[in-house]
Design a protein around this motif. Structure first.
Motif, PDB file in Angstrom:
ATOM      1  N   PRO A  31     -21.049  59.377   8.689  1.00 35.80           N
ATOM      2  CA  PRO A  31     -21.033  60.095   9.958  1.00 35.80           C
ATOM      3  C   PRO A  31     -19.662  60.026  10.592  1.00 35.80           C
ATOM      4  CG  PRO A  31     -22.060  57.952  10.249  1.00 35.80           C
ATOM      5  CD  PRO A  31     -21.762  58.093   8.765  1.00 35.80           C
ATOM      6  N   LEU A  32     -19.374  60.973  11.465  1.00 32.84           N
ATOM      7  CA  LEU A  32     -18.150  60.904  12.261  1.00 32.84           C
ATOM      8  C   LEU A  32     -18.179  59.632  13.090  1.00 32.84           C
ATOM      9  CD1 LEU A  32     -17.999  64.581  13.479  1.00 32.84           C
ATOM     10  CD2 LEU A  32     -16.478  63.498  11.848  1.00 32.84           C
ATOM     11  N   PRO A  33     -16.992  59.115  13.501  1.00 33.81           N
ATOM     12  CA  PRO A  33     -16.958  57.859  14.247  1.00 33.81           C
ATOM     13  C   PRO A  33     -17.914  57.840  15.430  1.00 33.81           C
ATOM     14  CG  PRO A  33     -14.751  58.509  13.632  1.00 33.81           C
ATOM     15  CD  PRO A  33     -15.658  59.626  13.196  1.00 33.81           C
ATOM     16  N   ALA A  34     -18.037  58.958  16.140  1.00 33.90           N
ATOM     17  CA  ALA A  34     -18.894  58.976  17.316  1.00 33.90           C
ATOM     18  C   ALA A  34     -20.366  59.077  16.954  1.00 33.90           C
ATOM     19  CB  ALA A  34     -18.510  60.145  18.215  1.00 33.90           C
ATOM     20  N   LEU A  35     -20.683  59.286  15.672  1.00 31.94           N
ATOM     21  CA  LEU A  35     -22.067  59.503  15.263  1.00 31.94           C
ATOM     22  C   LEU A  35     -22.598  58.353  14.432  1.00 31.94           C
ATOM     23  CD1 LEU A  35     -21.768  63.248  14.213  1.00 31.94           C
ATOM     24  CD2 LEU A  35     -22.352  62.322  16.442  1.00 31.94           C
ATOM     25  N   ARG A  36     -21.920  57.221  14.420  1.00 33.59           N
ATOM     26  CA  ARG A  36     -22.373  56.103  13.603  1.00 33.59           C
ATOM     27  C   ARG A  36     -23.783  55.698  14.031  1.00 33.59           C
ATOM     28  NH1 ARG A  36     -18.371  54.684  10.486  1.00 33.59           N
ATOM     29  NH2 ARG A  36     -16.221  54.911  11.160  1.00 33.59           N
ATOM     30  N   MET A  97     -12.660  70.906  12.735  1.00 31.27           N
ATOM     31  CA  MET A  97     -13.336  72.026  12.077  1.00 31.27           C
ATOM     32  C   MET A  97     -14.819  72.048  12.404  1.00 31.27           C
ATOM     33  SD  MET A  97     -11.359  71.568   8.450  1.00 31.27           S
ATOM     34  CE  MET A  97     -12.397  72.719   7.552  1.00 31.27           C
ATOM     35  N   LEU A  98     -15.473  70.876  12.337  1.00 33.46           N
ATOM     36  CA  LEU A  98     -16.887  70.803  12.653  1.00 33.46           C
ATOM     37  C   LEU A  98     -17.145  71.133  14.114  1.00 33.46           C
ATOM     38  CD1 LEU A  98     -17.898  67.602  10.655  1.00 33.46           C
ATOM     39  CD2 LEU A  98     -18.581  69.950  10.172  1.00 33.46           C
ATOM     40  N   LEU A  99     -16.245  70.704  14.982  1.00 36.48           N
ATOM     41  CA  LEU A  99     -16.425  70.978  16.402  1.00 36.48           C
ATOM     42  C   LEU A  99     -16.395  72.473  16.683  1.00 36.48           C
ATOM     43  CD1 LEU A  99     -16.736  69.936  19.273  1.00 36.48           C
ATOM     44  CD2 LEU A  99     -14.251  69.711  19.404  1.00 36.48           C
ATOM     45  N   ARG A 100     -15.504  73.206  16.011  1.00 39.96           N
ATOM     46  CA  ARG A 100     -15.462  74.651  16.220  1.00 39.96           C
ATOM     47  C   ARG A 100     -16.790  75.299  15.844  1.00 39.96           C
ATOM     48  NH1 ARG A 100     -10.209  74.367  13.881  1.00 39.96           N
ATOM     49  NH2 ARG A 100     -10.941  75.388  11.975  1.00 39.96           N
ATOM     50  N   HIS A 101     -17.385  74.846  14.735  1.00 39.09           N
ATOM     51  CA  HIS A 101     -18.669  75.406  14.328  1.00 39.09           C
ATOM     52  C   HIS A 101     -19.770  75.014  15.308  1.00 39.09           C
ATOM     53  CE1 HIS A 101     -17.787  77.270  10.394  1.00 39.09           C
ATOM     54  NE2 HIS A 101     -16.791  76.410  10.385  1.00 39.09           N
ATOM     55  N   ALA A 102     -19.730  73.781  15.812  1.00 39.10           N
ATOM     56  CA  ALA A 102     -20.726  73.349  16.790  1.00 39.10           C
ATOM     57  C   ALA A 102     -20.605  74.164  18.079  1.00 39.10           C
ATOM     58  CB  ALA A 102     -20.564  71.859  17.085  1.00 39.10           C
ATOM     59  N   ILE A 103     -19.389  74.456  18.485  1.00 40.17           N
ATOM     60  CA  ILE A 103     -19.177  75.281  19.675  1.00 40.17           C
ATOM     61  C   ILE A 103     -19.755  76.674  19.464  1.00 40.17           C
ATOM     62  CG2 ILE A 103     -17.415  76.417  21.094  1.00 40.17           C
ATOM     63  CD1 ILE A 103     -15.638  73.950  20.613  1.00 40.17           C
ATOM     64  N   ASP A 104     -19.521  77.235  18.288  1.00 38.76           N
ATOM     65  CA  ASP A 104     -20.075  78.564  17.994  1.00 38.76           C
ATOM     66  C   ASP A 104     -21.593  78.559  18.086  1.00 38.76           C
ATOM     67  OD1 ASP A 104     -17.692  79.947  17.606  1.00 38.76           O
ATOM     68  OD2 ASP A 104     -17.588  79.438  15.476  1.00 38.76           O
ATOM     69  N   LEU A 105     -22.224  77.549  17.505  1.00 43.32           N
ATOM     70  CA  LEU A 105     -23.683  77.464  17.530  1.00 43.32           C
ATOM     71  C   LEU A 105     -24.205  77.339  18.955  1.00 43.32           C
ATOM     72  CD1 LEU A 105     -24.246  75.047  14.503  1.00 43.32           C
ATOM     73  CD2 LEU A 105     -24.858  77.472  14.596  1.00 43.32           C
ATOM     74  N   LEU A 315     -18.607  66.106  26.103  1.00 50.72           N
ATOM     75  CA  LEU A 315     -19.295  67.306  25.644  1.00 50.72           C
ATOM     76  C   LEU A 315     -19.086  67.507  24.146  1.00 50.72           C
ATOM     77  CD1 LEU A 315     -20.898  69.908  26.114  1.00 50.72           C
ATOM     78  CD2 LEU A 315     -18.734  71.048  26.679  1.00 50.72           C
ATOM     79  N   GLU A 316     -17.878  67.266  23.667  1.00 54.52           N
ATOM     80  CA  GLU A 316     -17.606  67.413  22.231  1.00 54.52           C
ATOM     81  C   GLU A 316     -18.528  66.517  21.417  1.00 54.52           C
ATOM     82  OE1 GLU A 316     -13.521  66.570  21.675  1.00 54.52           O
ATOM     83  OE2 GLU A 316     -12.801  68.400  22.660  1.00 54.52           O
ATOM     84  N   GLU A 317     -18.658  65.245  21.822  1.00 54.12           N
ATOM     85  CA  GLU A 317     -19.507  64.319  21.080  1.00 54.12           C
ATOM     86  C   GLU A 317     -20.964  64.754  21.145  1.00 54.12           C
ATOM     87  OE1 GLU A 317     -18.041  62.367  19.276  1.00 54.12           O
ATOM     88  OE2 GLU A 317     -16.062  62.302  20.191  1.00 54.12           O
ATOM     89  N   GLU A 318     -21.398  65.256  22.292  1.00 53.14           N
ATOM     90  CA  GLU A 318     -22.779  65.713  22.428  1.00 53.14           C
ATOM     91  C   GLU A 318     -23.057  66.898  21.506  1.00 53.14           C
ATOM     92  OE1 GLU A 318     -23.269  66.559  26.549  1.00 53.14           O
ATOM     93  OE2 GLU A 318     -23.442  64.447  27.141  1.00 53.14           O
ATOM     94  N   LEU A 319     -22.096  67.823  21.420  1.00 50.52           N
ATOM     95  CA  LEU A 319     -22.286  68.982  20.562  1.00 50.52           C
ATOM     96  C   LEU A 319     -22.349  68.587  19.089  1.00 50.52           C
ATOM     97  CD1 LEU A 319     -19.927  71.643  22.221  1.00 50.52           C
ATOM     98  CD2 LEU A 319     -22.413  71.519  22.331  1.00 50.52           C
ATOM     99  N   GLN A 321     -23.307  65.719  17.848  1.00 50.46           N
ATOM    100  CA  GLN A 321     -24.575  65.046  17.595  1.00 50.46           C
ATOM    101  C   GLN A 321     -25.739  66.037  17.603  1.00 50.46           C
ATOM    102  OE1 GLN A 321     -25.414  61.346  19.649  1.00 50.46           O
ATOM    103  NE2 GLN A 321     -23.249  60.997  20.049  1.00 50.46           N
ATOM    104  N   LYS A 322     -25.742  66.934  18.574  1.00 42.86           N
ATOM    105  CA  LYS A 322     -26.841  67.894  18.697  1.00 42.86           C
ATOM    106  C   LYS A 322     -26.977  68.753  17.454  1.00 42.86           C
ATOM    107  CE  LYS A 322     -28.518  71.718  21.558  1.00 42.86           C
ATOM    108  NZ  LYS A 322     -28.299  72.513  22.806  1.00 42.86           N
ATOM    109  N   HIS A 323     -25.866  69.147  16.866  1.00 43.40           N
ATOM    110  CA  HIS A 323     -25.915  70.045  15.727  1.00 43.40           C
ATOM    111  C   HIS A 323     -25.749  69.317  14.390  1.00 43.40           C
ATOM    112  CE1 HIS A 323     -26.115  73.614  18.238  1.00 43.40           C
ATOM    113  NE2 HIS A 323     -25.198  73.067  18.997  1.00 43.40           N
ATOM    114  N   GLY A 324     -25.964  67.988  14.432  1.00 47.17           N
ATOM    115  CA  GLY A 324     -26.056  67.206  13.197  1.00 47.17           C
ATOM    116  C   GLY A 324     -24.799  67.176  12.364  1.00 47.17           C
ATOM    117  N   ALA A 325     -23.646  67.007  13.001  1.00 47.77           N
ATOM    118  CA  ALA A 325     -22.394  67.035  12.269  1.00 47.77           C
ATOM    119  C   ALA A 325     -22.187  65.755  11.463  1.00 47.77           C
ATOM    120  CB  ALA A 325     -21.225  67.224  13.234  1.00 47.77           C
TER     121      ALA A 325
END
Length: 329
Positions: A31-36, A97-105, A315-319, A321-325
């Motif tokens: 997982p990303l550091p914030a998603l451990r 890169m993952l954050l951009r996709h999470a923002i789009d979703l 908000l970035e970390e929430e997005l 996590q919400k979209h399972g990055a």
């Protein structure tokens, strides 16, 4: 203080790391550091622009041993370069890169989008102080390596993040009017200067450089070779577009610059906030237009909402996590 230096660093890191990502070998999931602690049992596929790009695994393996550099009898292969770049910067770039996709979703689910006229308006604001938008984009390309499409993409995602973070925040018309009445100076036309400078330790050094400039030597080349300001020397001493009364810049330098003609060079200037001296060149000046009432209201409403919003990092970390990055490598 230097409005483009942080962006330059980010862009260079991202550009270099994209090379590494094309040759990365996927061996495990973490997982990303914030998603451990939030590991998914079935990790999602990477974004289309993720590691590997358009290269097939066979192509990556075939090119892995290709030599890209040599020193003495030692060869550096593409695989070695890829692994080192990935080790140093891979996590940060993949997160972006993952954050951009999470923002789009999230934006799609919320029915939020950025219109072309919003993008154009933001680009026009960024280009204030340049003769034309094309000149601004040319500078972004030459100094930051960013194409027009990349600049527009970055603006788009910044605006989308702002829309997401303030979507539930209410700012009343009365609050907007009160802010405008209390801060009229913020909405007056502003003088902006495009400056280059060379910083020296002594007046004698500055005088010597002034003589060389008078003989026709390039300001940018002398700045690159002799300026003590490591943040700007690499870009020919370019400070970018700054406010004529910017409190973060040396007042003695700004005072001299305000009185100069475009293309004029002045120095040595004893800087008021240090023991050094500088030579400054005025590359351009601009006076911004006064905002109309509607734009003024929109700008204030967004500013007040952003001040009340949660930190952007949260908000970035929430997005994510919400979209399972998760990241695969």
């Amino acid at each position: 203080m230097r409005r483009y230096n942080w962006l330059k660093t980010v862009v260079i890191v991202q550009a270099v790391c994209m090379i590494a990502l094309t040759g990365a070998v996927i061996v495990k999931v973490w997982p990303l550091p914030a998603l451990r602690g939030n590991m998914q049992t079935e990790p999602p596929s990477l974004p289309e622009d993720g590691p590997g790009g358009n290269d097939s695994p066979d192509q990556s393996q075939d090119n892995a041993g290709e030599a890209v550099a040599k020193v003495g009898d030692t060869l550096i292969t593409r695989q070695q370069l890829d692994e080192e770049l990935y080790r140093q910067h891979g996590d940060e770039v993949l997160r972006s890169m993952l954050l951009r996709h999470a923002i789009d979703l999230e934006a799609e689910a919320a029915g939020l989008r950025v219109l072309d006229d919003e993008l154009d308006r933001e680009l026009a604001i960024a280009a204030e102080g340049y003769d034309t938008l094309e000149q601004f984009l040319m500078v972004m390309k030459e100094q930051l390596g960013m194409s027009k499409q990349e600049v527009r993409r970055d603006v788009k995602y910044r605006l989308l993040m702002e829309k997401l973070i303030i979507r539930d925040i209410v700012v009343t018309d009365e609050e907007v009017e009160q802010y405008i009445d209390m801060h009229p100076e913020q909405f007056e036309p502003r003088r902006q200067l495009h400056l280059q400078w060379i910083v020296t330790a002594t007046e004698a050094q500055a005088l010597e450089l002034m003589e060389r400039l008078a003989d026709g030597e390039s300001f940018a080349e002398l700045a690159a070779a002799y300026s003590l300001d490591e943040f700007t020397s690499g870009s020919g001493g370019d400070l970018g577009i700054i406010e004529a009364d910017d409190p973060f810049y040396d007042e003695a330098m700004l005072q001299a610059a305000r009185e100069m003609e475009v293309a004029e060079i002045a120095g040595p200037i004893a800087m008021s906030d240090s023991e050094g001296y500088c030579i400054v060149q005025l590359s351009g000046r601009n006076v911004t237009e006064k905002m109309n009432r509607r734009r003024m209201h929109d700008a204030v409403r967004k500013q007040l909402a952003l001040e009340r919003a949660k930190p952007m990092q949260k908000l970035e970390e929430e997005l994510l996590q919400k979209h399972g990055a998760v990241v695969m490598r």
